[in-house]
Design an enzyme around this catalytic site. Structure first.
Site, PDB file in Angstrom:
ATOM      1  N   SER A 273      -4.067  -4.364   3.739  1.00  0.00           N
ATOM      2  CA  SER A 273      -5.101  -4.143   2.773  1.00  0.00           C
ATOM      3  C   SER A 273      -4.693  -3.410   1.549  1.00  0.00           C
ATOM      4  CB  SER A 273      -6.182  -3.271   3.529  1.00  0.00           C
ATOM      5  OG  SER A 273      -7.476  -3.176   2.864  1.00  0.00           O
ATOM      6  N   MET A 274      -5.250  -2.204   1.138  1.00  0.00           N
ATOM      7  CA  MET A 274      -4.704  -1.551  -0.135  1.00  0.00           C
ATOM      8  C   MET A 274      -3.103  -1.191   0.196  1.00  0.00           C
ATOM      9  SD  MET A 274      -5.466   2.271  -1.480  1.00  0.00           S
ATOM     10  CE  MET A 274      -4.382   3.028  -0.117  1.00  0.00           C
TER      11      MET A 274
END
Length: 251
Positions: A96-97
């Site tokens: 994700s991030m």
């Protein structure tokens, strides 16, 4: 990785294996901590030494403010680890991030003449693919609702007001950092990229994951697993198998 004051703030190693020929550096998701990768570290210890990034504002770094800018965070992570990245074959894994942060740290390393073996970008659309998102502007309840919808955090913890007060500032900072991040389509790594995604991830379509291809001048492959944004939990054996095969090949 050798220990320095700055590095000890940013990096955790749960299963030291200094004699291992290769190393894997893992980057957590928004709101995540290094301990998210403890199971992965344990399972991959026979083939590589696994390190996980610990962002500010959580767990033992709770009193620190977390940067609200991906570039600033990438700069700080790279400053902490750059002297050790070239010590042995190094692979990056980010979810994700964390996939975006891994990409940005890899860019900085390559700009200094370094090379990583491969970037595994999990659960995130290509850096140049932008969606208008505003989680960081929501109320505390709105952020909690987002977390529950993604099933990325233990829902029992989300109902504990004391714990929420502690983690919400870091969560808001993380969301602001990733939601305001921008990257041009032509920005590339020399390192090969493997994109991983869940087939029902509401945050990343297959088309958006496929566009990681445009961010490398090296090899690219896309692997699709059953599951949503946090497919990693249910599909851990399959993910570990892919990583183990790669790490063994570059050792």
């Amino acid at each position: 990785m050798a220990t320095s004051t700055e590095e000890s703030l940013w990096i955790r190693c749960f299963h030291p294996a200094p004699e291992s020929p290769g190393q894997l550096l893992c980057f957590p998701h928004a709101g995540g901590s290094a301990s998210f990768y403890f199971p992965l570290s344990e399972q991959l210890a026979p083939v590589a030494e696994v390190f996980a990034v610990q962002y500010p504002g959580r767990q033992d770094r709770l009193k620190e403010s977390s940067p609200r800018d991906i570039g600033v965070m990438a700069d700080r992570i790279y400053a902490a680890v750059r002297t050790q990245l070239g010590a042995r074959p190094t692979t990056f894994f980010g979810h994700s991030m964390g996939a975006v942060l891994a990409f940005e740290v890899a860019r900085r390393f390559e700009a200094d003449g370094g090379e990583i073996s491969r970037l595994f970008a999990s659960g995130r659309r290509a850096p140049s693919r932008h969606r208008d998102e505003d989680v960081h502007r929501r109320t505390d309840d709105g952020i909690v609702a987002e977390l529950k919808s993604m099933s990325g955090t233990n829902t029992a913890l989300l109902g504990d007001e004391e714990i929420l007060r502690m983690i919400l500032p870091a969560l808001r900072s993380d969301y602001q950092a990733i939601e305001t991040y921008r990257c041009a389509p032509g920005v590339t790594l020399r390192a090969p990229i493997s994109a991983f995604t869940g087939d029902s991830d509401p945050k990343t379509s297959l088309e958006e994951a496929e566009e990681w291809r445009g961010h490398t001048t090296g090899a690219f492959d896309l692997r699709v697993f059953p599951g949503g944004h946090f497919y990693l939990s249910a599909q851990a054996p399959s993910v570990v198998a892919v990583l183990r095969e790669h790490l063994a090949s570059v050792a």
